[in-house]
Scaffold this motif. Structure first.
Motif, PDB file in Angstrom:
ATOM      1  N   LEU A   1      47.177  54.046  38.617  1.00 29.44           N
ATOM      2  CA  LEU A   1      46.706  53.629  37.303  1.00 29.44           C
ATOM      3  C   LEU A   1      45.540  54.535  36.892  1.00 29.44           C
ATOM      4  O   LEU A   1      44.487  54.517  37.519  1.00 29.44           O
ATOM      5  N   PRO A   2      45.710  55.352  35.844  1.00 32.60           N
ATOM      6  CA  PRO A   2      44.633  56.268  35.460  1.00 32.60           C
ATOM      7  C   PRO A   2      43.455  55.547  34.815  1.00 32.60           C
ATOM      8  O   PRO A   2      43.617  54.557  34.124  1.00 32.60           O
ATOM      9  N   GLY A   3      42.270  56.058  35.086  1.00 32.72           N
ATOM     10  CA  GLY A   3      41.072  55.556  34.436  1.00 32.72           C
ATOM     11  C   GLY A   3      40.416  54.377  35.111  1.00 32.72           C
ATOM     12  O   GLY A   3      39.503  53.782  34.550  1.00 32.72           O
ATOM     13  N   VAL A   4      40.847  54.029  36.307  1.00 28.54           N
ATOM     14  CA  VAL A   4      40.273  52.880  37.008  1.00 28.54           C
ATOM     15  C   VAL A   4      40.031  53.252  38.464  1.00 28.54           C
ATOM     16  O   VAL A   4      40.839  53.937  39.074  1.00 28.54           O
ATOM     17  N   SER A   5      38.909  52.803  38.992  1.00 26.04           N
ATOM     18  CA  SER A   5      38.653  52.968  40.426  1.00 26.04           C
ATOM     19  C   SER A   5      38.188  51.636  40.983  1.00 26.04           C
ATOM     20  O   SER A   5      37.758  50.755  40.250  1.00 26.04           O
ATOM     21  N   VAL A   6      38.298  51.494  42.282  1.00 24.84           N
ATOM     22  CA  VAL A   6      37.839  50.290  42.969  1.00 24.84           C
ATOM     23  C   VAL A   6      36.930  50.736  44.096  1.00 24.84           C
ATOM     24  O   VAL A   6      37.263  51.657  44.841  1.00 24.84           O
ATOM     25  N   SER A   7      35.782  50.098  44.201  1.00 28.67           N
ATOM     26  CA  SER A   7      34.888  50.378  45.320  1.00 28.67           C
ATOM     27  C   SER A   7      34.470  49.059  45.936  1.00 28.67           C
ATOM     28  O   SER A   7      34.459  48.027  45.268  1.00 28.67           O
TER      29      SER A   7
END
Length: 169
Positions: free
Chosen positions: A120-126
């Motif tokens: 999914l472009p434009g999203v990150s999870v940390s």
């Protein structure tokens, strides 16, 4: 010595006592944390009166945090997946849109084995680091009177607690 000098001197002593108290509290909490990984421990006077209790809580479990890194890339997919009500015409996420996106991304994060990468472009999870449990002490309501009594009876040496002798710690 004048009354003003005595008052200012007393204020200096009070300021030093506060600093010494903070240092003593940090020292004792560190000792507690090194001795107890989790749980509650009570303290009593020699007469059996409760002074209070110290608690070391269980460690917190950090939760994943969703970060939208590029809204322009997220919007087309988000509208397709959840409908046009998830964005406003000024092209920002609505609260519902953000909630839907975060729920979806967290589920995808979990399904992907909690990896940081998504298609999914434009999203990150940390995932932030876990916070170490911090010991805390809850005093009895009458702790001042109890400690005064212990000091008067010789059960407790406040000079040792505060490391007053020569500034030793």
């Amino acid at each position: 010595m004048s009354a003003i000098e005595t008052t200012v001197r007393n204020l200096a002593a009070i300021a030093a006592a506060k600093k010494l108290l903070a240092e003593a509290e940090d020292r004792e909490k560190a000792a507690l944390a090194s001795q107890v990984t989790r749980g509650t421990n009570y303290a009593y006077t020699l007469a059996g009166e409760e002074l209070g209790y110290a608690t070391v809580p269980k460690p917190t479990q950090p939760k994943p945090v969703v970060t939208i890194t590029d809204e322009a890339q997220v919007f087309p997919w988000l509208v397709e997946a959840f409908g046009p009500d998830v964005i406003e015409e000024r092209v920002v996420l609505t609260d519902q849109g953000r909630a839907s996106l975060e729920a979806y991304v967290l589920e995808a994060h979990k399904a992907a084995g909690s990896e940081d990468y998504f298609d999914l472009p434009g999203v990150s999870v940390s995932v932030p680091p876990a916070k170490a449990p911090t010991p805390r002490f809850t005093p009895a309501k009458n702790v001042v009177e109890l400690v005064r009594g212990m000091a008067a009876a010789g059960e407790l040496n406040l000079g040792e607690v505060l490391a007053l002798e020569g500034g030793a710690q």
